[in-house]
Design an enzyme around this catalytic site. Structure first.
Site, PDB file in Angstrom:
ATOM      1  N   LYS A 175       7.781 -10.825  -4.025  1.00  0.00           N
ATOM      2  CA  LYS A 175       8.537  -9.564  -3.955  1.00  0.00           C
ATOM      3  C   LYS A 175       7.803  -8.663  -2.973  1.00  0.00           C
ATOM      4  O   LYS A 175       6.811  -8.021  -3.311  1.00  0.00           O
ATOM      5  CB  LYS A 175       8.572  -8.929  -5.346  1.00  0.00           C
ATOM      6  N   GLY A 228      -1.199  -3.253  -4.418  1.00  0.00           N
ATOM      7  CA  GLY A 228      -0.489  -1.995  -4.211  1.00  0.00           C
ATOM      8  C   GLY A 228      -1.302  -0.835  -4.734  1.00  0.00           C
ATOM      9  O   GLY A 228      -2.523  -0.918  -4.870  1.00  0.00           O
ATOM     10  N   SER A 229      -0.607   0.254  -5.046  1.00  0.00           N
ATOM     11  CA  SER A 229      -1.275   1.483  -5.483  1.00  0.00           C
ATOM     12  C   SER A 229      -1.818   1.329  -6.908  1.00  0.00           C
ATOM     13  O   SER A 229      -1.377   0.444  -7.658  1.00  0.00           O
ATOM     14  CB  SER A 229      -0.267   2.632  -5.463  1.00  0.00           C
ATOM     15  N   GLY A 233      -0.146  -0.608 -10.005  1.00  0.00           N
ATOM     16  CA  GLY A 233      -0.965  -1.593 -10.721  1.00  0.00           C
ATOM     17  C   GLY A 233      -0.991  -1.328 -12.213  1.00  0.00           C
ATOM     18  O   GLY A 233      -0.938  -2.258 -13.031  1.00  0.00           O
ATOM     19  N   GLU A 250      -4.969  -5.956  -6.974  1.00  0.00           N
ATOM     20  CA  GLU A 250      -5.727  -5.461  -5.813  1.00  0.00           C
ATOM     21  C   GLU A 250      -5.188  -4.075  -5.510  1.00  0.00           C
ATOM     22  O   GLU A 250      -4.049  -3.936  -5.065  1.00  0.00           O
ATOM     23  CB  GLU A 250      -5.515  -6.385  -4.605  1.00  0.00           C
ATOM     24  N   CYS A 284      -6.369  -0.368   2.435  1.00  0.00           N
ATOM     25  CA  CYS A 284      -7.005  -0.139   1.140  1.00  0.00           C
ATOM     26  C   CYS A 284      -8.507   0.031   1.283  1.00  0.00           C
ATOM     27  O   CYS A 284      -9.143   0.688   0.483  1.00  0.00           O
ATOM     28  CB  CYS A 284      -6.698  -1.305   0.212  1.00  0.00           C
ATOM     29  N   GLU A 381      -7.059   8.913  -3.027  1.00  0.00           N
ATOM     30  CA  GLU A 381      -6.724   8.075  -1.868  1.00  0.00           C
ATOM     31  C   GLU A 381      -5.605   8.723  -1.056  1.00  0.00           C
ATOM     32  O   GLU A 381      -4.538   9.014  -1.571  1.00  0.00           O
ATOM     33  CB  GLU A 381      -6.268   6.685  -2.335  1.00  0.00           C
TER      34      GLU A 381
HETATM   35  P1  NAD Z   1       3.050   0.494  -4.282  1.00  0.00           P
HETATM   36  O1  NAD Z   1       2.263   0.368  -5.532  1.00  0.00           O
HETATM   37  O2  NAD Z   1       3.968   1.645  -4.149  1.00  0.00           O
HETATM   38  O3  NAD Z   1       3.947  -0.810  -4.068  1.00  0.00           O
HETATM   39  C1  NAD Z   1       3.387  -2.105  -3.981  1.00  0.00           C
HETATM   40  C2  NAD Z   1       4.430  -3.118  -4.400  1.00  0.00           C
HETATM   41  O4  NAD Z   1       4.684  -2.948  -5.791  1.00  0.00           O
HETATM   42  C3  NAD Z   1       5.780  -2.964  -3.710  1.00  0.00           C
HETATM   43  O5  NAD Z   1       6.331  -4.235  -3.459  1.00  0.00           O
HETATM   44  C4  NAD Z   1       6.607  -2.224  -4.735  1.00  0.00           C
HETATM   45  O6  NAD Z   1       7.989  -2.422  -4.602  1.00  0.00           O
HETATM   46  C5  NAD Z   1       6.084  -2.839  -6.022  1.00  0.00           C
HETATM   47  N1  NAD Z   1       6.288  -2.033  -7.231  1.00  0.00           N
HETATM   48  C6  NAD Z   1       6.363  -0.704  -7.341  1.00  0.00           C
HETATM   49  N2  NAD Z   1       6.595  -0.362  -8.628  1.00  0.00           N
HETATM   50  C7  NAD Z   1       6.634  -1.509  -9.352  1.00  0.00           C
HETATM   51  C8  NAD Z   1       6.836  -1.816 -10.730  1.00  0.00           C
HETATM   52  N3  NAD Z   1       7.078  -0.874 -11.638  1.00  0.00           N
HETATM   53  N4  NAD Z   1       6.794  -3.101 -11.116  1.00  0.00           N
HETATM   54  C9  NAD Z   1       6.547  -4.080 -10.225  1.00  0.00           C
HETATM   55  N5  NAD Z   1       6.400  -3.842  -8.907  1.00  0.00           N
HETATM   56  C10 NAD Z   1       6.422  -2.575  -8.454  1.00  0.00           C
HETATM   57  O7  NAD Z   1       1.998   0.442  -3.070  1.00  0.00           O
HETATM   58  P2  NAD Z   1       2.306   0.649  -1.517  1.00  0.00           P
HETATM   59  O8  NAD Z   1       2.534   2.097  -1.262  1.00  0.00           O
HETATM   60  O9  NAD Z   1       3.323  -0.338  -1.064  1.00  0.00           O
HETATM   61  O10 NAD Z   1       0.919   0.191  -0.872  1.00  0.00           O
HETATM   62  C11 NAD Z   1      -0.157   1.045  -0.669  1.00  0.00           C
HETATM   63  C12 NAD Z   1      -1.202   0.861  -1.749  1.00  0.00           C
HETATM   64  O11 NAD Z   1      -1.623  -0.499  -1.777  1.00  0.00           O
HETATM   65  C13 NAD Z   1      -2.455   1.664  -1.511  1.00  0.00           C
HETATM   66  O12 NAD Z   1      -2.879   2.272  -2.707  1.00  0.00           O
HETATM   67  C14 NAD Z   1      -3.473   0.643  -1.056  1.00  0.00           C
HETATM   68  O13 NAD Z   1      -4.797   1.006  -1.287  1.00  0.00           O
HETATM   69  C15 NAD Z   1      -3.048  -0.555  -1.821  1.00  0.00           C
HETATM   70  N6  NAD Z   1      -3.526  -1.790  -1.188  1.00  0.00           N
HETATM   71  C16 NAD Z   1      -4.527  -2.496  -1.801  1.00  0.00           C
HETATM   72  C17 NAD Z   1      -5.027  -3.639  -1.194  1.00  0.00           C
HETATM   73  C18 NAD Z   1      -6.129  -4.439  -1.850  1.00  0.00           C
HETATM   74  O14 NAD Z   1      -6.292  -5.602  -1.503  1.00  0.00           O
HETATM   75  N7  NAD Z   1      -6.887  -3.900  -2.767  1.00  0.00           N
HETATM   76  C19 NAD Z   1      -4.504  -4.077   0.019  1.00  0.00           C
HETATM   77  C20 NAD Z   1      -3.488  -3.338   0.616  1.00  0.00           C
HETATM   78  C21 NAD Z   1      -3.003  -2.194  -0.006  1.00  0.00           C
END
Ligand code: NAD
Length: 490
Positions: A175, A228-229, A233, A250, A284, A381
């Site tokens: 996804k 993701g965020s 998470g 992550e 990240c 962040e």
């Molecule tokens: P986000 O959490 O908004 O979204 C990430 C993914 O999760 C997307 O595909 C989104 O559609 C999905 N998502 C959102 N809500 C969900 C839910 N309730 N259930 C399941 N899936 C859901 O993050 P973003 O804005 O796309 O990415 C930026 C963030 O990602 C930053 O905080 C960054 O630090 C982090 N990030 C971490 C790493 C790492 O390896 N640690 C790498 C890259 C980015």
């Protein structure tokens, strides 16, 4: 206008209700494609397909070495499409082609690495302490994996999840972020070209609230691998707890990049720049807190400013561009609002501090001095090109500031002292410590977060373990069956 459908059970399919969502190119500010906006029902169909492929299809019966051969074939197919996929990523997320191209061209090597691990997954034969018994352990694929990725490096992050999952023998439903889905759709199509059975790798595009939530609550998903965020998470972790799914998370960071007075200054300047202005800070591992030893603070800031001022903003496809746009409108608003927060906290803006007129979604590389680590700008962040500089006096203070955060993803240390390097590397609470380098990454080396930056880790040989279950098998080959009311130990 291009259009991208989902891939479920080997077929390109639209959303069951025909809905589509638009993808905007953050550099041109124009819609460049549409993508199927999948539903919970589509997510359910994809999980069923992945489950069938695992339990009834040829994938589940394939030998580990045959699986490895398929992965190798995929690496070769992928290698033929790297620049095309990188161009799609740039259209979606506005990051430099120089960086996305590099990531894509590196990816086949990652696939080969995990292909080589397929037939090296081994159980054990414990030295059992009971006469007449033999035990052995098997490592079995954990089951259907939901892999959920963000918008900043869609395919690099997807590959870090899919390849160890496939090496372990799992099947996958991907996804991608609703902002950057197209490259993942095109990537998943390549599995068919490489000869993978239908249903082994599926992609459902759509929102996190609908498709993401449907995947994380589906009873036939055994493992969620999420990047993701920390907000996302936490939501995923709570959903996973309902039926005890395994998770790898992550998440975000507020990483300290620490410059000591004995550092090679020009190198540390480059490290500070790469830590925060590469990818417009949308990474990240951004070194968003620059800790500088007080004795060199003013001299270092001056050198840093001289370098940062030369950063060339513009078209991410152009070779000369160094900083691209912010990827999404909500992210752009967030970055600017944090700049206001910092100014309200009394920092000094020594560079940038506002939107750039280069294009609709650009923010000027921004540097704040006079930052105190207790301020929101030092704790939260931003995920943008915004650097906070914090002075410190000695190692103890550097360590205490570095660790005074809810996050623990990455960190940098710039020093020529070996003692200092080891002391800091041991003391920093983060999954990665870079010494005299920053933002270096390799699939060979584990990557994961401490504290609120995540659960588990990816990359390296150990990543495969996150997709395996241990099973112990006991064989009695002749011992008396004992008193049934008393457990036999030893
Ligand atoms: P986000 O959490 O908004 O979204 C990430 C993914 O999760 C997307 O595909 C989104 O559609 C999905 N998502 C959102 N809500 C969900 C839910 N309730 N259930 C399941 N899936 C859901 O993050 P973003 O804005 O796309 O990415 C930026 C963030 O990602 C930053 O905080 C960054 O630090 C982090 N990030 C971490 C790493 C790492 O390896 N640690 C790498 C890259 C980015």
């Amino acid at each position: 206008m291009e259009h991208f459908d989902m891939v479920i059970d080997g077929q390109s399919v639209p959303a069951e209700n025909g809905a589509v969502m638009e993808s905007v190119n953050p550099y041109s500010d124009k819609v460049w494609s549409t993508v199927a906006q999948g539903t919970a029902e589509d997510a359910g169909r994809a999980v069923e397909a992945a489950h069938k492929a695992l339990k009834q299809g040829e994938w589940g019966r394939m030998t580990a070495s045959a699986r490895g051969a398929l992965l190798r074939r995929f690496a070769d197919v992928l290698a033929k499409h790297t620049d095309r996929l990188a161009e799609i990523e740039v259209k979606d997320n506005g990051k430099l082609f120089a960086e996305m191209g590099l990531q894509l061209r590196y990816m086949p090597q990652m696939v080969h690495f995990y292909a080589g691990l397929c037939d090296k997954i081994e159980g054990t034969t414990p030295n059992i302490d009971r006469p007449g018994h033999f035990t052995y352990t098997r490592k079995e694929p954990i089951g259907v994996v939901a892999a959920i990725t963000p918008w900043n490096s869609p395919l690099m992050l997807a590959t870090s999840k899919i390849m160890p999952a496939l090496a372990a023998g799992c099947t996958v439903v991907l996804k991608p972020s609703e902002f950057t889905s197209a490259s993942t759709v095109e990537y998943v199509k390549l599995f068919k070209e490489a000869g993978f059975p239908d249903g082994v790798v599926n992609v459902v595009t759509g929102t996190g609230a609908e498709v993401g939530a449907a995947l994380t609550s589906h009873p036939k998903v055994a493992k969620i691998s999420f990047t993701g965020s920390d907000y996302g998470g936490r939501t995923v972790y709570q959903a996973a707890a309902q039926d005890f799914k395994s998770v790898t998370l992550e998440l975000g960071g507020k990483s300290p990049n620490i410059v000591f007075d004995d550092a090679i200054m020009d190198d540390a300047v480059k490290g500070a720049i790469s830590g925060i202005f590469a990818a417009s800070g949308q990474t990240c591992i951004a070194g968003s807190r620059l800790l500088v030893q007080r004795s060199i603070h003013d001299e270092f800031v001056e050198k840093l400013l001289d370098f940062a001022k030369t950063a060339k903003l513009g078209d991410p496809m152009a070779e000369t561009t160094q900083v691209g746009p912010i990827t999404t409108p909500p992210q752009y608003d967030k970055v600017l609002s944090y700049i206001d927060v910092a100014k309200g906290e009394g920092v000094e803006t020594v560079l940038g501090g506002k939107a750039s007129d280069v294009g609709r979604w650009f923010v000027e590389p921004t540097i704040f001095t006079g930052v105190n680590n207790k301020m929101r700008i030092a704790q939260e962040e931003v995920f943008g090109p915004v650097l906070s500089i914090i002075p410190f006096d000695d190692e103890d203070e550097a360590l205490s500031i570095a660790n005074d955060t809810i996050y623990g993803l990455a960190s940098g240390v710039w020093t020529q002292s070996m003692n200092r390097a080891f002391t800091m590397a041991n003391g920093i609470e983060a999954g990665t410590v870079w010494v005299n380098t920053y933002r270096a990454a390799s699939f060979t080396t584990p990557f994961g977060g401490y504290k609120n930056s995540g659960v588990g880790s990816e990359n390296g040989v150990t990543a495969v373990n996150a997709f395996l279950k241990n099973k112990s098998v006991w064989i009695n080959y002749g011992a008396d069956v004992p008193n049934p009311f008393v457990m036999r130990i030893g």
